[in-house]
Design a protein around this motif. Sequence first.
Motif, PDB file in Angstrom:
ATOM      1  N   ARG A  73       0.444   7.943 -33.547  1.00  0.00           N
ATOM      2  CA  ARG A  73       1.394   7.840 -34.668  1.00  0.00           C
ATOM      3  C   ARG A  73       2.695   7.164 -34.255  1.00  0.00           C
ATOM      4  NH1 ARG A  73       3.522   6.621 -38.368  1.00  0.00           N
ATOM      5  NH2 ARG A  73       3.973   7.693 -40.327  1.00  0.00           N
ATOM      6  N   GLN A  74       3.062   7.291 -32.979  1.00  0.00           N
ATOM      7  CA  GLN A  74       4.289   6.655 -32.504  1.00  0.00           C
ATOM      8  C   GLN A  74       4.195   5.140 -32.571  1.00  0.00           C
ATOM      9  OE1 GLN A  74       7.045   8.399 -31.715  1.00  0.00           O
ATOM     10  NE2 GLN A  74       8.174   6.497 -31.390  1.00  0.00           N
ATOM     11  N   LYS A  75       2.966   4.616 -32.564  1.00  0.00           N
ATOM     12  CA  LYS A  75       2.775   3.167 -32.654  1.00  0.00           C
ATOM     13  C   LYS A  75       3.172   2.624 -34.028  1.00  0.00           C
ATOM     14  CE  LYS A  75       0.782   2.707 -28.564  1.00  0.00           C
ATOM     15  NZ  LYS A  75       1.299   1.855 -27.483  1.00  0.00           N
ATOM     16  N   ARG A  76       3.150   3.507 -35.050  1.00  0.00           N
ATOM     17  CA  ARG A  76       3.663   3.228 -36.396  1.00  0.00           C
ATOM     18  C   ARG A  76       2.824   2.264 -37.239  1.00  0.00           C
ATOM     19  NH1 ARG A  76       8.718   5.403 -36.986  1.00  0.00           N
ATOM     20  NH2 ARG A  76       9.749   6.023 -35.057  1.00  0.00           N
ATOM     21  N   ALA A  77       1.991   1.446 -36.651  1.00  0.00           N
ATOM     22  CA  ALA A  77       1.181   0.518 -37.446  1.00  0.00           C
ATOM     23  C   ALA A  77       0.144   1.291 -38.253  1.00  0.00           C
ATOM     24  CB  ALA A  77       0.493  -0.486 -36.533  1.00  0.00           C
ATOM     25  N   GLU A  78      -0.270   0.716 -39.377  1.00  0.00           N
ATOM     26  CA  GLU A  78      -1.242   1.376 -40.251  1.00  0.00           C
ATOM     27  C   GLU A  78      -2.566   1.603 -39.530  1.00  0.00           C
ATOM     28  OE1 GLU A  78      -2.573   3.086 -43.881  1.00  0.00           O
ATOM     29  OE2 GLU A  78      -0.577   2.559 -43.110  1.00  0.00           O
ATOM     30  N   THR A  79      -2.946   0.637 -38.703  1.00  0.00           N
ATOM     31  CA  THR A  79      -4.186   0.792 -37.928  1.00  0.00           C
ATOM     32  C   THR A  79      -4.120   2.020 -37.034  1.00  0.00           C
ATOM     33  OG1 THR A  79      -4.507  -1.613 -37.923  1.00  0.00           O
ATOM     34  CG2 THR A  79      -5.733  -0.322 -36.295  1.00  0.00           C
ATOM     35  N   HIS A  80      -2.984   2.223 -36.395  1.00  0.00           N
ATOM     36  CA  HIS A  80      -2.835   3.369 -35.501  1.00  0.00           C
ATOM     37  C   HIS A  80      -2.792   4.685 -36.284  1.00  0.00           C
ATOM     38  CE1 HIS A  80      -1.605   0.230 -32.569  1.00  0.00           C
ATOM     39  NE2 HIS A  80      -2.183   1.059 -31.712  1.00  0.00           N
ATOM     40  N   ARG A  81      -2.309   4.631 -37.517  1.00  0.00           N
ATOM     41  CA  ARG A  81      -2.359   5.850 -38.345  1.00  0.00           C
ATOM     42  C   ARG A  81      -3.807   6.274 -38.580  1.00  0.00           C
ATOM     43  NH1 ARG A  81       2.241   5.718 -43.105  1.00  0.00           N
ATOM     44  NH2 ARG A  81       4.005   5.067 -41.794  1.00  0.00           N
ATOM     45  N   TRP A  82      -4.654   5.292 -38.885  1.00  0.00           N
ATOM     46  CA  TRP A  82      -6.065   5.624 -39.103  1.00  0.00           C
ATOM     47  C   TRP A  82      -6.742   6.055 -37.801  1.00  0.00           C
ATOM     48  CZ3 TRP A  82      -7.938   6.904 -43.463  1.00  0.00           C
ATOM     49  CH2 TRP A  82      -7.437   6.350 -44.652  1.00  0.00           C
ATOM     50  N   LEU A  83      -6.392   5.388 -36.708  1.00  0.00           N
ATOM     51  CA  LEU A  83      -6.956   5.797 -35.415  1.00  0.00           C
ATOM     52  C   LEU A  83      -6.529   7.222 -35.065  1.00  0.00           C
ATOM     53  CD1 LEU A  83      -6.496   2.539 -33.284  1.00  0.00           C
ATOM     54  CD2 LEU A  83      -8.649   3.524 -34.106  1.00  0.00           C
ATOM     55  N   GLY A  84      -5.277   7.564 -35.353  1.00  0.00           N
ATOM     56  CA  GLY A  84      -4.806   8.920 -35.110  1.00  0.00           C
ATOM     57  C   GLY A  84      -5.552   9.936 -35.956  1.00  0.00           C
ATOM     58  N   PHE A  85      -5.833   9.585 -37.202  1.00  0.00           N
ATOM     59  CA  PHE A  85      -6.564  10.488 -38.094  1.00  0.00           C
ATOM     60  C   PHE A  85      -8.000  10.689 -37.596  1.00  0.00           C
ATOM     61  CE2 PHE A  85      -9.099  11.168 -42.015  1.00  0.00           C
ATOM     62  CZ  PHE A  85      -8.538  12.388 -42.391  1.00  0.00           C
ATOM     63  N   VAL A  86      -8.634   9.583 -37.184  1.00  0.00           N
ATOM     64  CA  VAL A  86     -10.001   9.685 -36.648  1.00  0.00           C
ATOM     65  C   VAL A  86     -10.004  10.530 -35.376  1.00  0.00           C
ATOM     66  CG1 VAL A  86     -11.895   8.361 -35.618  1.00  0.00           C
ATOM     67  CG2 VAL A  86     -10.761   7.522 -37.684  1.00  0.00           C
ATOM     68  N   TYR A  87      -8.985  10.357 -34.557  1.00  0.00           N
ATOM     69  CA  TYR A  87      -8.890  11.144 -33.321  1.00  0.00           C
ATOM     70  C   TYR A  87      -8.740  12.630 -33.649  1.00  0.00           C
ATOM     71  CZ  TYR A  87      -6.919  12.975 -28.982  1.00  0.00           C
ATOM     72  OH  TYR A  87      -6.678  13.730 -27.862  1.00  0.00           O
TER      73      TYR A  87
END
Length: 426
Positions: free
Chosen positions: A180-194
């Motif tokens: 989530r610290q990466k802030r990009a939308e892609t990282h938001r989805w990756l964080g959710f999947v994680y």
Amino acid sequence: MRCRIVKTAAGELKERGWAYGIFIIITLAWIGMGEYMAACAVFFFIAALFFADRRRIVLSDTPFLLLLGLFTLNNVISSLFSIDRATSAALSLLWFLVILIPVASVRFSLDGNDDFVMRLILPFSIGAAVVIVAYMSVGFGITLAREGLAFRRYSFKWLGTSQTADTMVMLGCLGYGWFRQKRAETHRWLGFVYLLMCAFGLFLTLDRGGIAAYFVVMIILLAHDWKRLILLFVLLAVLVFLSYKIESLHVLRYPFDYLTARYRFEIVKSGQQIDTFRTSWLIIRDHWLLGVGTNNFSKFTKEYGNGHWYAYAHNFILQFWAENGIFGMGFGLSIMGLVISRFFRALKHSSSRYVVLGTGCAFIGMLLENLTNSTIWIIKIALPFWLIAGMLCHFYRSSEIQRKNQPVRESLVRRFFTTGGGRSTT
């Protein structure tokens, strides 16, 4: 000039050495090497005391040291008035080190090395979570191929079932903070999947306390991200619906029975969990002031538990009170309250807001899980738990330095523009 360059390089190497040391300890602690890493941490801490700058950082945390000192003093006194006085008092001093060394080691190791958290510690923690979930998934797949959908309690090779659940709670929160610290939308989805991956790992452990605690911290972590929070509730509703559908397939055994069937609730109401709480209250009733002494809870359970033996109270508040008395409980909860208060202050001022959020949720999630467990008294879990507390104290210290320097920077900028770039206007 050369001597100055050599000294600077040596200083930087020493700083990096401390950071790499704590990085190795944290990483290996995640995969069940807690006992070995605890021994390494002791030598690591002793070595640091030979350096004046490290000692200064350790001794600078006056509130934490004061509360920990009072907690330990109370525990030694309560132990001296109980059975097995020498052993109990020695274990009280040991727990002083179990708490102090991880917290202090993180603080003096990461001082000036903030990049290590984002660059190494958290990515390798995510890798540890992937390894643990993959290991359990292989066991689940083998069972699925041989016996069908026969759910069992799975755990990582070097961790017990409850310990695996605790580890997944902590790693899930820490990893999400990094994404989530990466802030990009892609990282938001990756964080959710994680988060969902760690939830699946928790599901395989079938640890009710861990699952409940993780669900709470997932809501906290996603509170700022309403789209994925809504998706989480939709997925949960789908799982509940499928559970009812699976229930009608009599040839399958499934987790719905384990988690929600009526006979399970009857077992819980009359079984070990409630009986442990009842035994704890009976011990507290007769030993409310001083407790029964550190590590003596199990020695009193046969007397108060109708012949049943329990190692722990399965609730960290009851454990504090039963063993260390009302003052020990107060000091113990004050230490945890201090860490939580620092979490909120760091969350307000830190530039790494989401990393702090994930770390704080890992700490809070462990406390929630230990309302029905006592794994923070087991070294394999106690070490990473207090290492996380040390990370929160480090974030707090860094954010306080940033906050104190902020007005200075603002005044310098204001002076720059009002004086024409620093030149006098007179």
